[in-house]
Design a protein around this motif. Structure first.
Motif, PDB file in Angstrom:
ATOM      1  N   ILE A 132       0.836  -1.201   0.000  1.00 59.08           N
ATOM      2  CA  ILE A 132       0.000   0.000   0.000  1.00 59.08           C
ATOM      3  C   ILE A 132       0.875   1.258   0.000  1.00 59.08           C
ATOM      4  O   ILE A 132       0.620   2.203  -0.756  1.00 59.08           O
ATOM      5  CB  ILE A 132      -0.965  -0.013   1.205  1.00 59.08           C
ATOM      6  CG1 ILE A 132      -2.026  -1.105   1.011  1.00 59.08           C
ATOM      7  CG2 ILE A 132      -1.627   1.354   1.402  1.00 59.08           C
ATOM      8  CD1 ILE A 132      -2.864  -1.364   2.242  1.00 59.08           C
ATOM      9  N   LEU A 133       1.918   1.275   0.834  1.00 55.74           N
ATOM     10  CA  LEU A 133       2.818   2.424   0.868  1.00 55.74           C
ATOM     11  C   LEU A 133       3.527   2.615  -0.466  1.00 55.74           C
ATOM     12  O   LEU A 133       3.667   3.744  -0.947  1.00 55.74           O
ATOM     13  CB  LEU A 133       3.838   2.271   1.996  1.00 55.74           C
ATOM     14  CG  LEU A 133       3.295   2.395   3.413  1.00 55.74           C
ATOM     15  CD1 LEU A 133       4.388   2.097   4.429  1.00 55.74           C
ATOM     16  CD2 LEU A 133       2.702   3.778   3.634  1.00 55.74           C
ATOM     17  N   TYR A 181       1.783   6.524  -6.788  1.00 54.92           N
ATOM     18  CA  TYR A 181       0.645   7.353  -7.186  1.00 54.92           C
ATOM     19  C   TYR A 181       1.007   8.845  -7.150  1.00 54.92           C
ATOM     20  O   TYR A 181       0.631   9.615  -8.028  1.00 54.92           O
ATOM     21  CB  TYR A 181      -0.543   7.065  -6.264  1.00 54.92           C
ATOM     22  CG  TYR A 181      -1.758   7.906  -6.554  1.00 54.92           C
ATOM     23  CD1 TYR A 181      -2.581   7.611  -7.630  1.00 54.92           C
ATOM     24  CD2 TYR A 181      -2.083   8.995  -5.753  1.00 54.92           C
ATOM     25  CE1 TYR A 181      -3.705   8.378  -7.907  1.00 54.92           C
ATOM     26  CE2 TYR A 181      -3.198   9.778  -6.023  1.00 54.92           C
ATOM     27  CZ  TYR A 181      -3.999   9.463  -7.100  1.00 54.92           C
ATOM     28  OH  TYR A 181      -5.103  10.236  -7.375  1.00 54.92           O
ATOM     29  N   PHE A 182       1.743   9.239  -6.110  1.00 53.08           N
ATOM     30  CA  PHE A 182       2.121  10.643  -5.972  1.00 53.08           C
ATOM     31  C   PHE A 182       3.401  10.991  -6.727  1.00 53.08           C
ATOM     32  O   PHE A 182       3.886  12.114  -6.657  1.00 53.08           O
ATOM     33  CB  PHE A 182       2.249  11.027  -4.497  1.00 53.08           C
ATOM     34  CG  PHE A 182       0.920  11.102  -3.802  1.00 53.08           C
ATOM     35  CD1 PHE A 182       0.002  12.085  -4.142  1.00 53.08           C
ATOM     36  CD2 PHE A 182       0.580  10.181  -2.831  1.00 53.08           C
ATOM     37  CE1 PHE A 182      -1.224  12.159  -3.507  1.00 53.08           C
ATOM     38  CE2 PHE A 182      -0.650  10.250  -2.195  1.00 53.08           C
ATOM     39  CZ  PHE A 182      -1.558  11.243  -2.536  1.00 53.08           C
ATOM     40  N   GLY A 183       3.975  10.018  -7.452  1.00 50.96           N
ATOM     41  CA  GLY A 183       5.114  10.287  -8.315  1.00 50.96           C
ATOM     42  C   GLY A 183       6.472  10.282  -7.632  1.00 50.96           C
ATOM     43  O   GLY A 183       7.455  10.721  -8.226  1.00 50.96           O
ATOM     44  N   PHE A 184       6.562   9.783  -6.415  1.00 45.04           N
ATOM     45  CA  PHE A 184       7.851   9.730  -5.729  1.00 45.04           C
ATOM     46  C   PHE A 184       8.728   8.591  -6.231  1.00 45.04           C
ATOM     47  O   PHE A 184       9.951   8.708  -6.217  1.00 45.04           O
ATOM     48  CB  PHE A 184       7.658   9.587  -4.212  1.00 45.04           C
ATOM     49  CG  PHE A 184       7.065  10.817  -3.583  1.00 45.04           C
ATOM     50  CD1 PHE A 184       7.792  11.990  -3.502  1.00 45.04           C
ATOM     51  CD2 PHE A 184       5.780  10.794  -3.074  1.00 45.04           C
ATOM     52  CE1 PHE A 184       7.249  13.122  -2.920  1.00 45.04           C
ATOM     53  CE2 PHE A 184       5.223  11.918  -2.496  1.00 45.04           C
ATOM     54  CZ  PHE A 184       5.953  13.092  -2.420  1.00 45.04           C
ATOM     55  N   VAL A 185       8.110   7.485  -6.621  1.00 39.29           N
ATOM     56  CA  VAL A 185       8.852   6.326  -7.146  1.00 39.29           C
ATOM     57  C   VAL A 185       8.133   5.794  -8.372  1.00 39.29           C
ATOM     58  O   VAL A 185       6.940   6.050  -8.586  1.00 39.29           O
ATOM     59  CB  VAL A 185       8.984   5.179  -6.098  1.00 39.29           C
ATOM     60  CG1 VAL A 185       9.774   5.609  -4.887  1.00 39.29           C
ATOM     61  CG2 VAL A 185       7.629   4.648  -5.697  1.00 39.29           C
ATOM     62  N   GLU A 186       8.878   5.075  -9.183  1.00 32.50           N
ATOM     63  CA  GLU A 186       8.296   4.382 -10.328  1.00 32.50           C
ATOM     64  C   GLU A 186       8.648   2.905 -10.191  1.00 32.50           C
ATOM     65  O   GLU A 186       9.824   2.561 -10.036  1.00 32.50           O
ATOM     66  CB  GLU A 186       8.856   4.927 -11.633  1.00 32.50           C
ATOM     67  CG  GLU A 186       8.130   4.399 -12.847  1.00 32.50           C
ATOM     68  CD  GLU A 186       8.591   5.098 -14.117  1.00 32.50           C
ATOM     69  OE1 GLU A 186       8.794   4.372 -15.101  1.00 32.50           O
ATOM     70  OE2 GLU A 186       8.753   6.320 -14.093  1.00 32.50           O
ATOM     71  N   VAL A 187       7.635   2.053 -10.221  1.00 29.68           N
ATOM     72  CA  VAL A 187       7.835   0.626 -10.003  1.00 29.68           C
ATOM     73  C   VAL A 187       7.756  -0.101 -11.340  1.00 29.68           C
ATOM     74  O   VAL A 187       6.789   0.062 -12.081  1.00 29.68           O
ATOM     75  CB  VAL A 187       6.776   0.064  -9.030  1.00 29.68           C
ATOM     76  CG1 VAL A 187       6.997  -1.425  -8.799  1.00 29.68           C
ATOM     77  CG2 VAL A 187       6.795   0.817  -7.716  1.00 29.68           C
ATOM     78  N   ASN A 188       8.769  -0.910 -11.634  1.00 32.71           N
ATOM     79  CA  ASN A 188       8.775  -1.725 -12.842  1.00 32.71           C
ATOM     80  C   ASN A 188       8.229  -3.110 -12.471  1.00 32.71           C
ATOM     81  O   ASN A 188       8.980  -4.018 -12.118  1.00 32.71           O
ATOM     82  CB  ASN A 188      10.191  -1.817 -13.411  1.00 32.71           C
ATOM     83  CG  ASN A 188      10.230  -2.527 -14.736  1.00 32.71           C
ATOM     84  OD1 ASN A 188       9.264  -3.179 -15.143  1.00 32.71           O
ATOM     85  ND2 ASN A 188      11.354  -2.403 -15.422  1.00 32.71           N
TER      86      ASN A 188
END
Length: 117
Positions: free
Chosen positions: A54-55, A61-68
């Motif tokens: 969830i975190l 969602y807020f653009g702090f990280v991008e998950v591949n």
């Protein structure tokens, strides 16, 4: 009325049975404790993993990280294949059944511990 055994039946001596009964008792208790603990720890791990997901989703969602996610899937999929899971299960059973009297009581105790946990 008392039960009388025939003269040809010989009961095993307590000195012979004591080590086996001790292993059976300890195996059942250890199995129950291990199953109970595994279920409790498994629940905590599932909760922690859910909170982490969830975190991570919030940060993405807020653009702090991008998950591949495709890269993650490529690393996780081989671990979830039936052959890999079967090998893990066989290794676990081999470990748990090393000492047969202990294992004979450990496995049922483990299952009961998982149910009660």
């Amino acid at each position: 009325m008392s039960l009388r055994l025939p003269d040809t039946v010989q009961l095993p001596r307590v000195e012979i049975l004591a080590p086996v009964l001790g292993q059976l008792t300890f195996g059942a208790l250890a199995g129950f404790a291990a199953g109970y603990a595994l279920k409790k720890v498994g629940k905590l791990a599932a909760i922690a993993l859910g909170i982490f997901f969830i975190l991570l989703q919030l940060l993405a969602y807020f653009g702090f990280v991008e998950v591949n996610w495709l890269q993650i899937q490529r690393h996780v999929d081989p671990l979830l294949q039936p052959d890999a899971l079967e090998g893990l299960w066989r290794n676990l059973l081999a470990l748990l059944t090393l000492n047969l009297p202990f294992a004979a009581a450990f496995v049922p105790g483990f299952v009961v511990g998982l149910q009660r946990g």
